[in-house]
Write an enzyme that holds these catalytic residues in place. Structure first.
Site, PDB file in Angstrom:
ATOM      1  N   GLU B 635       0.830  -1.203   0.000  1.00  0.00           N
ATOM      2  CA  GLU B 635       0.000   0.000   0.000  1.00  0.00           C
ATOM      3  C   GLU B 635       0.864   1.252   0.000  1.00  0.00           C
ATOM      4  OE1 GLU B 635       0.757  -1.581   2.611  1.00  0.00           O
ATOM      5  OE2 GLU B 635       0.897  -0.265   4.347  1.00  0.00           O
ATOM      6  N   ASP B 636       2.038   1.162   0.627  1.00  0.00           N
ATOM      7  CA  ASP B 636       2.913   2.333   0.654  1.00  0.00           C
ATOM      8  C   ASP B 636       3.535   2.609  -0.708  1.00  0.00           C
ATOM      9  OD1 ASP B 636       4.224  -0.026   0.865  1.00  0.00           O
ATOM     10  OD2 ASP B 636       5.572   0.593   2.474  1.00  0.00           O
TER      11      ASP B 636
END
Lengths: 737, 728
Positions: B635-636
């Site tokens: 997600e980062d």
């Protein structure tokens, strides 16, 4: 009295000349009096004073400003509207065709008349006033020339657009007033237009109309047949508006002259929604009343006052359940004001609402908003389809507070700039047409839409595109030197080790001494060029020399020998990521001195930075142009006269145009006091600081603001001081003393 | 004697007076003449004596009455629908808004392809773009807008791609409804010799998204002009503009160039036949060739041989790179490929195409990016472009790049822009203003559902004339939150939001450490991507996203926040990562090794603008978010991709006391997921998946980090504001 009015209109240029003439006159007069007294004695005083009085009286008359005008002009200008020549329209006079809906600038407009001119300004001609009457002598218009149209034409004739040379004109404005269609006899007006000497199928003619159509169907454009003439109309619908040809203008509200509504600070107001219109269709009034029932006090629905007699008073009053409110003052008490369509699309109410800084909620399907070609109405109004009237409250509630405030400010600004007078309306219309004819010189969105306060405080950086330029062209080092040759050579040797160096320029600022011979200079791998200057000026270092062929410039003093090649290369890499900023080594700070009430310069070890010294800094070559040619005020001369602060000036310039802080790179080092270049006893450290503080104050006053931005960060290599093998770091040699 | 004296005196006085009168008068007259000669403008419009007595143009009551209430609005709307059809269509009359009720109901349906239907390459790309857009629906009942499955791009009857019997086929569609709520894409209309706007079938009330639209046929506020693009135009991503640096002075080798065909006969030949007049062989290169079509030699004129010869001397690509301005004259039709080519090449287009409705003219301010010439004034073009100043050339050129990258570089962008423009009309009160469309990063990345207020976005703080609203800073003590299992902590200046992403219920309020700020616990529904979902509880612009196992000092946070305020559009974080191109595998690689540059900062500890939450959940396709949820990973990286694609800039790493996640793992806690080798390969894959969705690699490398000004300097610690950062 009339003469004095005339005088006033001549403009101030003549006043001083008049004064000197008065003086000459009175000197002569008094010498005569003196002579007379000596010659005849007191005996004749009575007689003489009578003569004198007469003399003064006639003299006064003769010296009164009217005499400047030649008599013919004078009489021409002192005319009444009714003196305008009478023109009789024959019955059989031709009638123009109806407006052609497919007209566009490239089909119906003769652009050759406008020509190419360096000022990119169109020339506008106004026909002299004539009174048109039909064969039996009935005028074509019931009002004749109206006050508003007269204001409009005077404003145009006073503007830069005006020309009295009909052959040079690009745009023609008839003096036939068609602002209000209701006062016109359509057929005769059309005939009168066609009789204009340059009519030529209406080519390049501009008509102003605010109230088009008439009962019962109220057309949305002027019904007068007008061939190809452009129409500046109030109340266009999307089907009658010829996009890119016609201009949609507001319906002027004369109320604004009578009532002065001072600007209010944007913010929440007593009512949320206000409806002040008197002629709202029953269906809509029912809807509004339903909204009122649901949401109570937030809405205020006003209507005509039934008990007041007709006339002027009733125009300025509104009522709700017997309670009387002043119109338009009440508009200032509401955040949103409803502007619903009536039989006509254009509403004078819109102008009142904007004046009050109330956000108009415009519900008029198909309406072309005034000046919508250039104005961004989404930032000043809410346009809701008529069908969605029941949802109005929810829609308005969903708008963030801060946006409502901005819209209020924007609404007021639109009124001030584009609605407030016939002059504003006329000038805006001409500017829009001008922008079409010279599109490459057109005003920008920001110029049209930003209120002055935003224009002053916002920045539009000339290097706005986020680019990270490639490493390969490298940078050009510009070394400013006077006579410290030894140290200069050391600097050159040091810099030449930097991999990305593309070229070295030495700006030789000493006119009394020639630079050393070529053979004596250190051998460097890149081209080295010495530029001799004509005067010993600090500004020379920021001159946009043609020799600088790279984007990046490294300005460096001839005594900055302590920067390592790693540090310089790293500085260049950082500049690539911030090509619109100053990227430099020693950082400085400006502070507000509360005791003295002025700015102070700080070079101590501070936690903050707002400037970098250009004794060693990277920047974009573009800023050299700005410094040399666009520096505001007398800053450049000031710097050259004081031989100081060129770096502060550069920091001000860059911060002001980009709105961004400089970037300080790498840790602080023991710079050999870069401030005190004249260490040879010329200036002490203390006086130097005082002088630099003065610079900041001086520049802040010239810029009329403090553009510098304070930051708490500096840039280091990613692995700086990290626990990592030094030899694997890209820039190991950083921060060594 | 007395009397004589008297007369003498009187005579003297009279003489004096007369003299004065004439002398003065003469002087006055001279003066008047002089001033006249000095060009004093005779007041052209007289100052009428009785101007104050002139009547108003309308009396106040009439103005306020505005012609009375008018007809019944309901009746009027009904009658409009009958009158304003076909060529007079407007959204009000030809579009069924009822199909698009509600906030998220702008859905686009595509007619299913028919058997044996051949669709051109370009049209296939258009359909793919719609299908992959966030507005696509496969259910016609919930659709607001319909796109035909039949290729309508080329409606030139002589073309091989021309589809016959359109009228019949369309009428067969039950959903056609006279074209209401349909969009018809078209690039070529009409045929030789006139090339009219005729599509060869009845468009009815459908919205035309058409290239080369003529202003006369354009239905304002209804049709959409799109650019002419070639079939090689990329589906996604697209090439970046060619401008890599702003050289000063900005002029290139050639001032103005044109190289192309000239038509010997037929429409458009007037303009092109005249182009050779401005050619001077030095800074203006205007080359035409007669060689086109089969029978050009039949119409050949005297210039042809000379022109053809000159034509071969210059290379089009070379000219494109080295010219400041590029002529974009009309071809047979009004638009040409040259328009996009010069836009991309940062060669400022000089349009010679009278009556062309410019692409997306509804929303784009073209006069800031191109020079609009007039076919009639060809000979003025050289002096016009010569007069354009340095600043303006710089601005125009950068603007071409901005527009190219925001709206034109791929078919995806062209189609999405078309859809967004229609969507803005449908929800007119939740729409972008002109400023949003014309400022960086462009209208497609500004979602009006988030806010219609400019100051709520991270991009415009410099243009608005006000600094970014500063959230009040609170000095928080060290967060004692390592006890929380699998949760994400979001610190919002004076507000903490805990996203509880665990099976277990969160501990009771009383068990949380006492904190001076409000604490909100929300349920993350055990999805990794929920960390970046828009959360109504976030009230400030800045968001600090933290993992549960991150330990940061107050001064580290304060410093990072301070840095973020200078770069509100970027991610400002601590632990860096990097991507690289692996030439062996021919794929992107991901590394967490310490390197001299980075392109990602982990969002386990990072500041960014609240708006990116909205973009993350609404701009990105759900497939990518699903990937993140499925793998509980990446997600980062996705967030970094997103932000870099918006800004075209790298994230910013700030100084940190010690290395991230090096603290001993607490007894009894699970091993952190990042220690898992599988985790790492997943991230490699993620980088490649994301890059393929974006169509290019948006990540950008950076070589610096930002430290406090006195960081590790040889100066007393007491002087330093962020002294904690240097403690070991």
């Amino acid at each position: 009295m009339c003469a004095s009015v005339k005088y006033g209109s001549r403009g101030p240029a003549l006043i001083p000349r008049m004064k000197t003439k008065y003086r000459i006159y009175y000197i002569t007069l008094f010498s005569v009096v003196l002579l007379g007294l000596i010659a005849t004695g007191i005996y004749y005083i009575t007689l003489f004073s009578v003569v004198l009085l007469g003399l003064i009286a006639t003299g006064m008359f003769q010296f009164w400003p009217h005499s400047i005008e030649s008599s013919a002009e004078w009489s021409l200008d002192r005319r009444s509207v009714h003196d305008a020549p009478l023109v009789r329209i024959p019955m059989s006079s031709p009638i123009p065709e109806r407006g052609d809906l497919s007209c566009r600038m490239h089909t119906c407009f003769d652009v050759y008349r406008c020509g190419y001119n360096p000022k990119n300004k169109i020339k506008v001609y106004i026909y002299p006033l004539q009174r048109f009457v039909d064969e039996v002598g009935v005028p074509i218009s019931s009002t004749g020339l109206s006050r508003e149209y007269n204001d409009l034409l005077s404003a145009i004739s006073d503007s830069d657009f005006y020309t009295d040379d009909v052959s040079r004109a690009c745009l023609f404005i008839p003096s036939i007033d068609v602002l209000n269609q209701n006062s016109l006899r359509i057929r005769e007006t059309a005939q009168a237009l066609a009789m204009l000497p340059r009519w030529d199928k209406g080519m390049n003619h501009l008509l102003f109309n605010m109230l088009p159509g008439g009962p019962p169907d109220y057309n949305t454009a002027l019904d007068v047949p007008r061939d190809r003439a452009l129409l500046a109309g109030g109340g266009f619908s999307t089907w009658t508006y010829r996009q890119g040809y016609d201009v949609s203008i507001p319906v002027y509200s004369p109320l604004s002259v009578e009532v002065d509504l001072p600007e209010r600070q944007p913010g929440p107001r007593r009512y949320f929604i206000l409806s002040s219109q008197t002629a709202i269709h029953r269906e809509y009034r029912v809807e509004l009343e339903r909204l009122k029932e649901e949401n109570g006090e937030a809405l205020l629905l006003l209507d005509k006052c039934s008990n007041l007699s007709q006339g002027l008073a009733s125009v300025r009053k509104r009522c709700y359940k017997g309670q009387v409110y002043d119109y338009p003052q009440i508009l200032q008490e509401s955040s949103f004001c409803v502007v619903l369509r009536g039989a006509r699309l254009g509403q004078a109410t819109l102008s009142d609402v904007l004046q009050a800084g109330c956000v108009p909620v415009i519900m008029a399907d198909s309406y072309i908003l005034p000046f919508s070609e250039v104005l961004d109405w989404k930032r000043a109004s809410v346009v809701i389809p008529e069908e969605k009237l029941p949802e109005m409250y929810t829609i308005l509630k969903s708008i963030p507070h801060r946006q409502v405030e901005e819209m209020q400010r924007q609404a007021r600004w639109f009124w001030e700039a584009y609605f407030s007078s016939m002059k504003a309306i006329g000038m805006t219309t001409l500017q829009i047409i001008n922008d079409r004819i010279y599109p490459y010189a057109a005003l920008t969105y920001e110029e049209w839409n930003n209120p002055p306060v935003v224009k002053w405080t916002s920045v539009n950086s000339p290097l706005f595109l986020p680019l990270i330029p490639p490493r390969s062209p490298g940078f050009t080092a510009v070394v400013l030197t006077y006579d410290r040759i030894e140290s200069l050579f050391r600097v050159i040797t040091e810099i030449s080790k930097v991999p990305s160096l593309a070229k070295l320029l030495v700006v030789w600022n000493n006119q009394n001494k020639s630079p050393p011979e070529e053979s004596l200079w250190p051998k460097v791998a890149v081209p080295l060029k010495v530029l001799r200057t004509k005067e010993n000026k600090l500004s020379n270092r920021f001159f946009p020399f043609d020799e600088i062929e790279t984007e990046a410039v490294l300005a460096i003093d001839d005594d900055i020998i302590m920067l390592t090649s790693d540090e310089l290369q790293f500085g260049y890499e950082v500049w690539r990521e911030f090509p619109d900023r100053l990227v430099g080594y020693p950082g400085r700070l400006h502070l507000w001195d509360h005791e003295m009430g002025k700015w102070k310069y700080e070079s101590e070890w501070t936690n903050e930075v707002s400037m970098v010294l250009t004794g060693a800094a990277f920047y974009h070559k573009y800023f050299n142009y700005l410094y040399t040619y666009k520096m505001p005020g007398d800053i450049k001369n000031w710097v050259d006269a004081h031989m100081n602060c060129e770096d502060i000036a550069m920091n001000f310039l860059v911060a002001n145009i980009t709105g961004k802080a400089p970037i300080k790179v790498t840790p602080r080092k023991k710079f050999k006091c870069p401030e005190c270049t004249a260490i040879d006893g010329l200036s002490l450290d203390q006086t130097h600081m005082v002088e630099r503080s003065e610079c900041i104050n001086k520049f802040a006053s010239v810029f009329a603001t403090m553009p510098l931005k304070v930051v708490e960060h500096r840039a280091d290599p990613v692995l700086y001081k990290d626990d990592f093998p030094e030899k694997l770091k890209s820039f190991p040699n950083i921060g060594s003393l | 004697m007395q009397a004589r004296k008297k007369y003498v005196l009187l005579g003297l006085c009279t003489c004096c007076w007369l003299l004065l009168y004439y002398w003065g008068g003469l002087q006055e007259r001279l003066l008047g003449l002089l001033t006249h000669r000095r060009g004093e403008v005779v007041r052209p419009w007289p100052n009428w004596l009785d101007r104050d007595l002139l009547p108003g143009y309308a009396d106040q009551a009439e103005l306020q009455n505005a012609g009375g209430p008018g007809d019944s609005p309901r009746q009027r709307r009904q009658s409009w629908a009958g009158i304003y059809k076909d060529s007079r269509c407007r959204m009000d009359t030809c579009f069924d808004f009822a199909r698009c009720q509600g906030q998220s109901s702008f859905r686009v349906y595509i007619y299913p392809p028919e058997k044996g239907e051949r669709v051109s390459e370009s049209y296939r790309k258009i359909l793919t773009s719609v299908v992959e857009s966030r507005y696509f629906t496969s259910d016609p009942r919930e659709a607001c807008l319909f796109v035909l499955g039949i290729d309508t791009l080329d409606r030139d009857q002589l073309s091989t791609q021309f589809v016959p019997n359109m009228d019949e086929r369309i009428r067969g569609y039950p959903l056609w409804n006279d074209g209401r709520n349909h969009v018809i894409f078209n690039l070529y209309s009409g045929t030789w010799p006139n090339y009219t706007e005729d599509l060869g079938f009845n468009v009815g009330q459908a919205i035309l998204a058409k290239a080369s639209l003529n202003t006369e046929h354009f239905r304002p506020g209804f049709d959409i002009s799109i650019p002419l693009f070639s079939k090689e135009h990329p589906q996604k991503g697209g090439e970046r503009g060619w401008l890599v640096r702003n050289t000063v002075p900005p002029r290139r080798k050639y001032l103005l160039m044109f190289k192309g065909k000239r038509y010997l006969t037929g429409i458009g030949s007037d303009t092109r036949n005249a182009l050779h007049h401005i050619h001077n062989g030095k800074d203006i290169v205007s080359l035409t060739t007669c060689r086109h079509g089969k029978d050009w030699e039949k119409h050949k004129d005297a210039r042809c041989d000379h022109d053809n010869q000159e034509y071969e001397r210059f290379d089009y690509q070379e000219l494109l790179h080295n010219s400041t301005f590029c002529l974009v004259p009309r071809g047979r039709r009004l638009g040409s490929f040259r328009f996009l080519e010069s836009l991309q090449a940062a060669c400022i287009p000089v349009l010679l195409s009278n009556g062309w409705e410019l692409p997306f003219s509804d929303v784009i301010q073209w006069n800031q990016a191109v020079i609009e010439g007039d076919e009639r004034l060809l000979l003025q073009v050289p002096s016009t472009v010569r007069a354009v100043g340095t600043d303006r050339v710089l601005a125009l050129r950068q603007r071409t790049q901005m527009l190219w990258e925001a709206y034109f570089s791929s078919v995806d962008k062209i189609v999405l822009t078309t859809l967004e423009i229609i969507k803005d009309r449908v929800n007119s009160h939740i729409s972008r203003n002109k400023f949003m469309w014309n400022a960086l990063p462009g209208g497609l990345l500004v979602l009006p559902e988030y806010s219609t207020h400019l100051a709520h976005y991270p991009f415009y703080y410099l243009n608005l004339g006000k600094p970014v609203q500063k959230p009040t800073r609170r000095h928080l003590n060290q967060f004692g939150v390592h006890a929380v299992i699998v949760c994400v902590l979001v610190w919002v200046s004076c507000q903490i939001i805990i996203l509880w992403n665990s099976e277990k219920p969160p501990p009771h309020r009383s068990k949380w450490p006492p904190m001076p700020v409000p604490l909100i616990i929300t349920d993350g529904r055990r999805k990794t991507s929920s960390r970046f979902l828009p959360n109504a509880a976030i009230e400030t612009e800045a968001v600090l996203s933290l993992d549960e196992d991150t330990v940061l000092l107050t001064s580290e946070i304060n410093f990072a926040f301070h840095v973020w305020q200078s770069f509100p559009e970027r991610i400002v974080g601590y632990p860096p990562r990097s991507h690289f191109w692996d030439p062996v595998k021919k794929a992107w690689g991901y590394t967490s090794k310490w390197t001299n540059e980075y392109s990602i900062v982990l969002t386990g500890a990072a500041f960014y603008h609240r708006y990116y939450h909205h973009l993350f959940s609404h701009y990105l396709p759900s497939s990518l978010r699903a990937l993140v949820d499925r793998t509980s990973n990446c997600e980062d990286i996705l967030m970094n991709f997103l932000v870099s694609s918006v800004t075209h800039l790298p994230p910013i790493k700030v100084a940190q006391r010690k290395q991230y996640k090096e603290m001993p793992i607490l007894q009894g806690t699970k091993m952190a997921p990042w220690a898992n080798p599988e985790h790492f390969t997943q991230r490699q894959e993620c980088v490649n998946t994301f890059a393929s969705w974006f169509g290019y690699m948006p990540l950008v490398h950076s070589q610096f980090r930002l430290d406090p000004v006195l960081f590790k300097d040889h100066v007393s610690v007491l002087r330093k504001r962020y002294k904690d950062l240097e403690r070991v």
